[in-house]
Design a protein around this motif. Structure first.
Motif, PDB file in Angstrom:
ATOM      1  N   PRO A 160     -44.713  -1.413  57.377  1.00  0.00           N
ATOM      2  CA  PRO A 160     -45.771  -1.023  56.600  1.00  0.00           C
ATOM      3  C   PRO A 160     -45.334   0.624  56.105  1.00  0.00           C
ATOM      4  O   PRO A 160     -44.913   1.011  56.781  1.00  0.00           O
ATOM      5  CB  PRO A 160     -47.151  -0.902  57.135  1.00  0.00           C
ATOM      6  CG  PRO A 160     -47.022  -2.052  58.168  1.00  0.00           C
ATOM      7  CD  PRO A 160     -45.274  -2.030  58.586  1.00  0.00           C
ATOM      8  N   GLY A 161     -45.365   1.068  54.753  1.00  0.00           N
ATOM      9  CA  GLY A 161     -45.099   2.106  54.215  1.00  0.00           C
ATOM     10  C   GLY A 161     -43.784   2.240  53.647  1.00  0.00           C
ATOM     11  O   GLY A 161     -43.287   3.241  53.011  1.00  0.00           O
ATOM     12  N   CYS A 195     -35.238  -2.013  52.870  1.00  0.00           N
ATOM     13  CA  CYS A 195     -36.717  -1.112  53.197  1.00  0.00           C
ATOM     14  C   CYS A 195     -36.437   0.229  53.175  1.00  0.00           C
ATOM     15  O   CYS A 195     -36.937   1.287  53.957  1.00  0.00           O
ATOM     16  CB  CYS A 195     -37.046  -1.453  54.617  1.00  0.00           C
ATOM     17  SG  CYS A 195     -37.364  -3.255  54.876  1.00  0.00           S
ATOM     18  N   LYS A 196     -35.293   0.975  52.232  1.00  0.00           N
ATOM     19  CA  LYS A 196     -35.195   2.295  52.220  1.00  0.00           C
ATOM     20  C   LYS A 196     -36.126   3.055  51.338  1.00  0.00           C
ATOM     21  O   LYS A 196     -36.159   4.306  51.278  1.00  0.00           O
ATOM     22  CB  LYS A 196     -33.596   2.293  51.715  1.00  0.00           C
ATOM     23  CG  LYS A 196     -32.585   1.936  52.623  1.00  0.00           C
ATOM     24  CD  LYS A 196     -31.226   2.080  52.091  1.00  0.00           C
ATOM     25  CE  LYS A 196     -30.263   1.539  52.855  1.00  0.00           C
ATOM     26  NZ  LYS A 196     -28.892   1.570  52.409  1.00  0.00           N
ATOM     27  N   LEU A 219     -45.511  -3.390  52.120  1.00  0.00           N
ATOM     28  CA  LEU A 219     -45.021  -3.587  50.969  1.00  0.00           C
ATOM     29  C   LEU A 219     -45.726  -2.684  49.881  1.00  0.00           C
ATOM     30  O   LEU A 219     -45.782  -2.924  48.789  1.00  0.00           O
ATOM     31  CB  LEU A 219     -44.857  -4.997  50.397  1.00  0.00           C
ATOM     32  CG  LEU A 219     -44.087  -5.844  51.408  1.00  0.00           C
ATOM     33  CD1 LEU A 219     -44.044  -7.249  50.636  1.00  0.00           C
ATOM     34  CD2 LEU A 219     -42.574  -5.348  51.509  1.00  0.00           C
ATOM     35  N   CYS A 220     -46.309  -1.808  50.493  1.00  0.00           N
ATOM     36  CA  CYS A 220     -46.963  -0.846  49.431  1.00  0.00           C
ATOM     37  C   CYS A 220     -47.893  -1.299  48.518  1.00  0.00           C
ATOM     38  O   CYS A 220     -48.205  -0.728  47.385  1.00  0.00           O
ATOM     39  CB  CYS A 220     -46.089   0.084  48.608  1.00  0.00           C
ATOM     40  SG  CYS A 220     -44.839   0.986  49.753  1.00  0.00           S
ATOM     41  N   SER A 261     -51.087   3.697  56.993  1.00  0.00           N
ATOM     42  CA  SER A 261     -52.643   3.508  56.966  1.00  0.00           C
ATOM     43  C   SER A 261     -53.506   3.810  56.088  1.00  0.00           C
ATOM     44  O   SER A 261     -54.729   3.354  56.084  1.00  0.00           O
ATOM     45  CB  SER A 261     -53.136   3.638  58.639  1.00  0.00           C
ATOM     46  OG  SER A 261     -52.913   5.230  58.637  1.00  0.00           O
ATOM     47  N   GLY A 262     -53.337   4.343  55.051  1.00  0.00           N
ATOM     48  CA  GLY A 262     -53.903   4.893  54.077  1.00  0.00           C
ATOM     49  C   GLY A 262     -54.892   6.243  54.286  1.00  0.00           C
ATOM     50  O   GLY A 262     -54.413   6.977  54.964  1.00  0.00           O
ATOM     51  N   CYS A 263     -56.003   5.964  53.802  1.00  0.00           N
ATOM     52  CA  CYS A 263     -56.904   7.169  53.700  1.00  0.00           C
ATOM     53  C   CYS A 263     -57.128   7.463  55.457  1.00  0.00           C
ATOM     54  O   CYS A 263     -57.555   6.609  56.338  1.00  0.00           O
ATOM     55  CB  CYS A 263     -58.150   7.142  53.085  1.00  0.00           C
ATOM     56  SG  CYS A 263     -58.247   6.850  51.392  1.00  0.00           S
TER      57      CYS A 263
END
Length: 125
Positions: A53-54, A60-61, A72-73, A86-88
């Motif tokens: 994630p992220g 995954c660069k 996968l954003c 993790s977001g906010c």
């Protein structure tokens, strides 16, 4: 910017779906050719694993662009402080507010103590 990224997400999804028919998830090489991982996968020893994630993209660069996070954003983040994974993150904002309250309270208590000492000193003179 977001519409462009939404198009990228759509293309990423279509690419993953079109390559989902391989025998091993994330592997895009065929017929005994050297191991080649699909987009949104990276090589790990003798297999391919999905991007953390992220991150996304070839091997995954790429990191998530501002305003997006997660697997996968694909998740949208509408807050001032967005973590790519993790977001906010509201716990940091609450912690910062608590720290500010302690600093303000300490400053007021120190000022009040100083004023009381000055008043007592002046009355004794």
């Amino acid at each position: 910017m977001r519409s462009t990224f939404n198009l990228v997400l759509l293309l990423n999804g279509l690419f993953v779906i079109s390559h989902a028919q391989t025998e091993i998830p994330g592997v895009c090489s065929k017929n005994g050719k050297p191991l080649q991982c699909c987009r949104n996968y990276k090589r790990r020893d003798d297999s391919c694993e999905e991007c953390w994630p992220g991150t996304f993209g070839i091997a995954c660069k790429e990191n998530c662009p501002d305003g997006f996070y997660g697997r996968l954003c694909a998740e949208v983040c509408d807050c001032p402080s967005c973590d790519k994974v993790s977001g906010c993150n509201f716990s940091n904002q609450t912690e910062n507010s608590n720290n500010e309250s302690v600093i303000i309270g300490s400053s007021l208590a120190g000022s009040l103590t100083f004023i009381i000492v000055i008043i007592i000193y002046c009355k004794k003179r």
